[in-house]
Design a protein around this motif. Structure first.
Motif, PDB file in Angstrom:
ATOM      1  N   ASP A 141     -14.708   7.702   3.120  1.00 21.39           N
ATOM      2  CA  ASP A 141     -15.593   6.633   3.591  1.00 21.39           C
ATOM      3  C   ASP A 141     -14.879   5.288   3.730  1.00 21.39           C
ATOM      4  N   THR A 142     -13.580   5.330   4.090  1.00 20.67           N
ATOM      5  CA  THR A 142     -12.822   4.091   4.277  1.00 20.67           C
ATOM      6  C   THR A 142     -11.855   4.269   5.446  1.00 20.67           C
ATOM      7  N   ASN A 143     -11.152   3.186   5.767  1.00 25.84           N
ATOM      8  CA  ASN A 143     -10.027   3.209   6.696  1.00 25.84           C
ATOM      9  C   ASN A 143      -8.708   3.010   5.954  1.00 25.84           C
ATOM     10  N   VAL A 144      -8.665   3.430   4.710  1.00 30.10           N
ATOM     11  CA  VAL A 144      -7.418   3.470   3.938  1.00 30.10           C
ATOM     12  C   VAL A 144      -6.799   4.845   4.166  1.00 30.10           C
ATOM     13  N   LEU A 145      -5.568   4.869   4.661  1.00 29.66           N
ATOM     14  CA  LEU A 145      -4.931   6.111   5.096  1.00 29.66           C
ATOM     15  C   LEU A 145      -3.950   6.603   4.025  1.00 29.66           C
ATOM     16  N   ILE A 146      -4.039   7.883   3.700  1.00 26.23           N
ATOM     17  CA  ILE A 146      -3.157   8.490   2.712  1.00 26.23           C
ATOM     18  C   ILE A 146      -2.276   9.526   3.405  1.00 26.23           C
ATOM     19  N   THR A 147      -0.964   9.387   3.275  1.00 32.06           N
ATOM     20  CA  THR A 147      -0.010  10.375   3.779  1.00 32.06           C
ATOM     21  C   THR A 147       0.678  11.004   2.576  1.00 32.06           C
ATOM     22  N   ARG A 148       0.561  12.316   2.437  1.00 33.29           N
ATOM     23  CA  ARG A 148       1.075  13.018   1.252  1.00 33.29           C
ATOM     24  C   ARG A 148       2.313  13.840   1.611  1.00 33.29           C
ATOM     25  N   PHE A 149       3.248  13.903   0.660  1.00 35.77           N
ATOM     26  CA  PHE A 149       4.492  14.652   0.822  1.00 35.77           C
ATOM     27  C   PHE A 149       4.563  15.722  -0.263  1.00 35.77           C
ATOM     28  N   PHE A 150       4.710  16.975   0.152  1.00 36.19           N
ATOM     29  CA  PHE A 150       4.759  18.100  -0.774  1.00 36.19           C
ATOM     30  C   PHE A 150       6.161  18.697  -0.737  1.00 36.19           C
ATOM     31  N   ALA A 151       6.903  18.543  -1.844  1.00 38.22           N
ATOM     32  CA  ALA A 151       8.278  19.030  -1.915  1.00 38.22           C
ATOM     33  C   ALA A 151       8.451  19.931  -3.133  1.00 38.22           C
ATOM     34  N   VAL A 152       9.586  20.578  -3.221  1.00 37.88           N
ATOM     35  CA  VAL A 152       9.850  21.488  -4.340  1.00 37.88           C
ATOM     36  C   VAL A 152       9.805  20.747  -5.671  1.00 37.88           C
ATOM     37  N   ASP A 153      10.314  19.518  -5.682  1.00 35.81           N
ATOM     38  CA  ASP A 153      10.446  18.778  -6.941  1.00 35.81           C
ATOM     39  C   ASP A 153       9.266  17.878  -7.259  1.00 35.81           C
ATOM     40  N   GLY A 154       8.305  17.769  -6.361  1.00 38.00           N
ATOM     41  CA  GLY A 154       7.186  16.902  -6.676  1.00 38.00           C
ATOM     42  C   GLY A 154       6.282  16.642  -5.484  1.00 38.00           C
ATOM     43  N   VAL A 155       5.273  15.859  -5.751  1.00 36.00           N
ATOM     44  CA  VAL A 155       4.300  15.466  -4.724  1.00 36.00           C
ATOM     45  C   VAL A 155       4.190  13.946  -4.748  1.00 36.00           C
ATOM     46  N   GLY A 156       4.283  13.336  -3.579  1.00 33.97           N
ATOM     47  CA  GLY A 156       4.144  11.886  -3.472  1.00 33.97           C
ATOM     48  C   GLY A 156       3.196  11.520  -2.365  1.00 33.97           C
ATOM     49  N   GLU A 157       2.820  10.251  -2.317  1.00 32.80           N
ATOM     50  CA  GLU A 157       1.922   9.809  -1.254  1.00 32.80           C
ATOM     51  C   GLU A 157       2.141   8.337  -0.941  1.00 32.80           C
ATOM     52  N   ILE A 158       1.790   7.987   0.292  1.00 32.53           N
ATOM     53  CA  ILE A 158       1.776   6.593   0.742  1.00 32.53           C
ATOM     54  C   ILE A 158       0.333   6.221   1.034  1.00 32.53           C
ATOM     55  N   GLN A 159      -0.105   5.130   0.448  1.00 28.85           N
ATOM     56  CA  GLN A 159      -1.435   4.590   0.712  1.00 28.85           C
ATOM     57  C   GLN A 159      -1.259   3.382   1.632  1.00 28.85           C
ATOM     58  N   ARG A 198       1.922  -0.993   1.971  1.00 32.12           N
ATOM     59  CA  ARG A 198       2.327   0.405   1.878  1.00 32.12           C
ATOM     60  C   ARG A 198       2.617   0.681   0.405  1.00 32.12           C
ATOM     61  N   ARG A 199       1.680   1.361  -0.236  1.00 34.41           N
ATOM     62  CA  ARG A 199       1.742   1.622  -1.675  1.00 34.41           C
ATOM     63  C   ARG A 199       2.200   3.059  -1.889  1.00 34.41           C
ATOM     64  N   VAL A 200       3.366   3.228  -2.486  1.00 38.87           N
ATOM     65  CA  VAL A 200       3.975   4.538  -2.653  1.00 38.87           C
ATOM     66  C   VAL A 200       3.755   5.008  -4.087  1.00 38.87           C
ATOM     67  N   ALA A 201       3.402   6.266  -4.252  1.00 34.34           N
ATOM     68  CA  ALA A 201       3.162   6.825  -5.583  1.00 34.34           C
ATOM     69  C   ALA A 201       3.764   8.214  -5.679  1.00 34.34           C
ATOM     70  N   CYS A 202       4.278   8.537  -6.845  1.00 33.44           N
ATOM     71  CA  CYS A 202       4.653   9.908  -7.156  1.00 33.44           C
ATOM     72  C   CYS A 202       3.566  10.448  -8.078  1.00 33.44           C
ATOM     73  N   VAL A 203       2.899  11.495  -7.666  1.00 33.79           N
ATOM     74  CA  VAL A 203       1.764  12.006  -8.438  1.00 33.79           C
ATOM     75  C   VAL A 203       2.105  13.268  -9.226  1.00 33.79           C
ATOM     76  N   ARG A 204       3.229  13.921  -8.885  1.00 36.61           N
ATOM     77  CA  ARG A 204       3.685  15.085  -9.638  1.00 36.61           C
ATOM     78  C   ARG A 204       5.201  15.147  -9.559  1.00 36.61           C
ATOM     79  N   GLY A 205       5.866  15.482 -10.664  1.00 37.73           N
ATOM     80  CA  GLY A 205       7.314  15.657 -10.656  1.00 37.73           C
ATOM     81  C   GLY A 205       8.053  14.359 -10.398  1.00 37.73           C
ATOM     82  N   ALA A 206       9.083  14.445  -9.559  1.00 35.61           N
ATOM     83  CA  ALA A 206       9.881  13.276  -9.193  1.00 35.61           C
ATOM     84  C   ALA A 206      10.352  13.438  -7.754  1.00 35.61           C
TER      85      ALA A 206
END
Length: 609
Positions: free
Chosen positions: A81-99, A118-126
């Motif tokens: 319900d927003t115009n905040v865009l999330i781009t997620r990256f799924f890799a062997v060593d972790g999961v990250g996203e850009i808000q 552009r807010r970058v986060a690592c949500v799993r692993g590294a």
């Protein structure tokens, strides 16, 4: 190279048009690819020269890259319900996203900052990440310099300066800036790009402030969307369309741009490339109808304010009192030029800025404008006495000038013709004015208006009907089908169950419809002065849905609508056209397509009960 959409070689430097999301601050927008790259951004407004334009030239256009620096799959979605865009990256060593988002700074000294966060986060692993900021000012025509001071990097050109604030170390070569960094689970990094100058001073964006602005931006969009009254079957797609239309609104004037991009091609390697970053009068009725139906009265009022303030109804030029489009600030001059130093999307030259169609005669715009005034007078607020006098002047002009050839709704460049749609909308202009006069007892030359209205009706019935096709056609005394005729029952010119209309609907279905997708017309049967074929027009597909529903063919309408939803991109967004393999073509996203989606959903909901 592998084969791409339409059979042309795939150019890996370019993402498909549909592989993008949109963020914005109600003054301008940025397109963010599923790879994390901002490859279209104009600052400080929709129609300002670009800063990032790699979508139009991958090598020279400029971009803001940000991605996980490892082999990764990506997915993209909007924060609900927003115009905040999330781009997620799924890799062997972790999961990250850009808000990705642009804070909405209403009634604030910060409104001209146009901050992109552009807010970058690592949500799993590294994960390792890499960023590269490569602005190319003034459509990649203006040189710039780079200066660093602490955590701030400033890009300065003659007409625009941008400041990059980052929470990680930045390197620069005097032209571009970049960073390589690693985040572990729970860690964040922030990049903020600000316009500076003209009283806007550089300001850092620490991680805590970015988090606060994320939360406030989410609150803004959710509060705005909560005003929607739509409770139908297609709530998610209707609300995404509404959020997109809000993003395409230029808040200072209330105008809504046709699309936020220029020169994205209707055909790859073709020349049907136009600048859509302006306000089309034709969109007016669709806009007011959709916004009022959803419950967004303030936005409808703001758009009517744009029309009242910036669209004069009394002056007369060689093409009549109205232009077909205006700048977002109401300016009337939109000179068209070609940027020959840019190769165009996947080599689709020319890249154009400005729009020469502004000087075309397109008589249908009078019906669109009067229909919007009628709808607003009916569902919004009664129009003023001064505005009614202007309406009368306009209708008097239409009564004098409706019977002439024009360039038509599709802005063809193949010469003027007696387009049936143009006559239809002149009929709408006069008919809606007569309704308002009768409803409110307003003074009007009703006998004169009635004569003109009835003459148009009889002319369409006589010369706009093809006995051989058993259908209404594109222009008088010919046998060419045109999807704009789908507006006949929607505009209440003909009953949706009239035998002539039903046979027309069948003819359009067999001649222009392919798997619910609708072509505008056949360019070979009706040369339009432009080279090459084109895709199907998404707005026509939604008109087709609505025409089917109104004709009582509800099951067909629902199936066609559901099929059209599968042609949206991964975020529910539509470009102007859909290509042969289902790809998005043309400027992206297109406002009038999302307006037509809303209208089709409402009327299909009603038909289904």
């Amino acid at each position: 190279m592998t084969a791409g959409p339409g059979g042309y070689p795939e150019d890996s430097r370019y993402l498909p048009i549909g592989e993008h999301g949109l963020i914005g601050d109600l003054r301008t927008v940025a397109l963010v690819g599923t790879n994390g790259t901002i490859d279209w951004y104009c600052c400080p407004s929709f129609d300002a020269p670009s800063v990032f334009a790699s979508i139009l030239d991958a090598d020279k256009g400029g971009s803001f890259e940000l991605f996980a620096d490892t082999l990764a799959k990506t997915k993209q979605f909007y924060f609900p319900d927003t115009n905040v865009l999330i781009t997620r990256f799924f890799a062997v060593d972790g999961v990250g996203e850009i808000q990705d988002f642009m804070p909405i700074e209403e009634d604030s000294d910060e409104v001209d900052r146009h901050r992109v966060i552009r807010r970058v986060a690592c949500v799993r692993g590294a994960l390792p990440f890499r960023a590269r900021v490569a602005p190319r000012f003034d459509y990649a025509r203006a040189p710039h310099t780079v200066h660093q001071q602490g955590s701030r990097t400033t890009f300065e050109s003659e007409s625009l300066s941008l400041a990059l604030s980052a929470s990680v170390p930045i390197e620069t070569d005097g032209r571009d800036a970049w960073a390589s960094f690693e985040l572990k689970e729970g860690e964040h990094a922030v990049f903020a790009l600000d316009r500076i100058g003209d009283g806007i001073t550089p300001r850092p964006c620490p991680i805590a402030e970015a988090e606060e602005q994320f939360a406030s931006t989410v609150r803004f969009w959710r509060k705005w969307l909560s005003a929607s009254r739509y409770r139908g079957r297609w709530r998610e797609v209707v609300h995404r369309s509404a959020l997109t239309l809000k993003l395409l609104t230029y808040a200072p004037t209330g105008g809504i741009v046709a699309a936020p991009t220029t020169s994205l091609p209707e055909q790859v390697k073709g020349g049907r490339n136009w600048d859509y970053r302006y306000v089309w009068v034709r969109d007016a009725a669709f806009c007011v109808y959709a916004l009022l139906r959803l419950g967004f009265t303030e936005e409808a009022e703001a758009f009517m304010g744009f029309l009242s303030t910036h669209v004069p109804l009394t002056g007369v030029s060689s093409t009549g009192p109205l232009q077909i489009m205006y700048g977002i600030d109401g300016r009337s001059e939109l000179p068209e030029s070609e940027l020959n130093h840019l190769e165009g999307y996947r080599g689709s030259a020319p890249v154009r800025v400005g729009n020469a169609a502004v000087n075309q005669l397109q008589l249908d715009i009078y019906g669109a404008l009067l229909d919007s005034i009628y709808l607003y007078n009916k569902w919004g607020n009664p129009i003023s006495s001064d505005r009614w006098e202007q309406v009368c002047t306009l209708i008097d002009w239409v009564c004098e000038n409706w019977d002439q050839p024009d360039e038509g709704i599709w802005e063809t460049r193949g010469g003027r013709k007696d387009f049936v749609y143009s006559r239809l909308m002149c009929w709408v202009a006069i008919e809606r004015a007569m309704r308002m006069a009768a409803h409110r007892g307003l003074p009007a030359d009703i006998p004169r208006w009635r004569r003109a209205r009835d003459t148009i009706y009889h002319q369409i019935m006589k010369h706009g009907w093809s006995a051989s096709l058993q259908a209404f056609v594109q222009h008088f005394d010919d046998d060419v089908l045109d999807a704009s005729i789908l507006m006949m029952p929607l505009a209440k010119f003909v009953s949706p169950t009239d035998p002539k209309w039903l046979s027309t609907l069948d003819a359009l279905g067999s001649g222009l419809v392919s798997d619910s997708l609708v072509y505008r017309y056949d360019p070979e049967a009706s040369p339009d002065g432009l080279e090459g074929p084109e895709g199907t027009f998404s707005i026509c597909s939604f008109w087709y849905v609505e025409a089917l529903a109104r004709a009582g063919r509800v099951d067909e309408a629902r199936l066609a609508f559901e099929k059209m939803l599968t042609y949206a991109n991964h975020l529910g967004l539509y470009a102007e056209e859909i290509g042969h393999t289902g790809e998005q073509l043309g400027n992206f996203p297109q406002a009038i397509t999302h307006l037509a989606l809303i209208s089709a959903a409402f009327n299909l909901d009603h038909a289904l009960g």
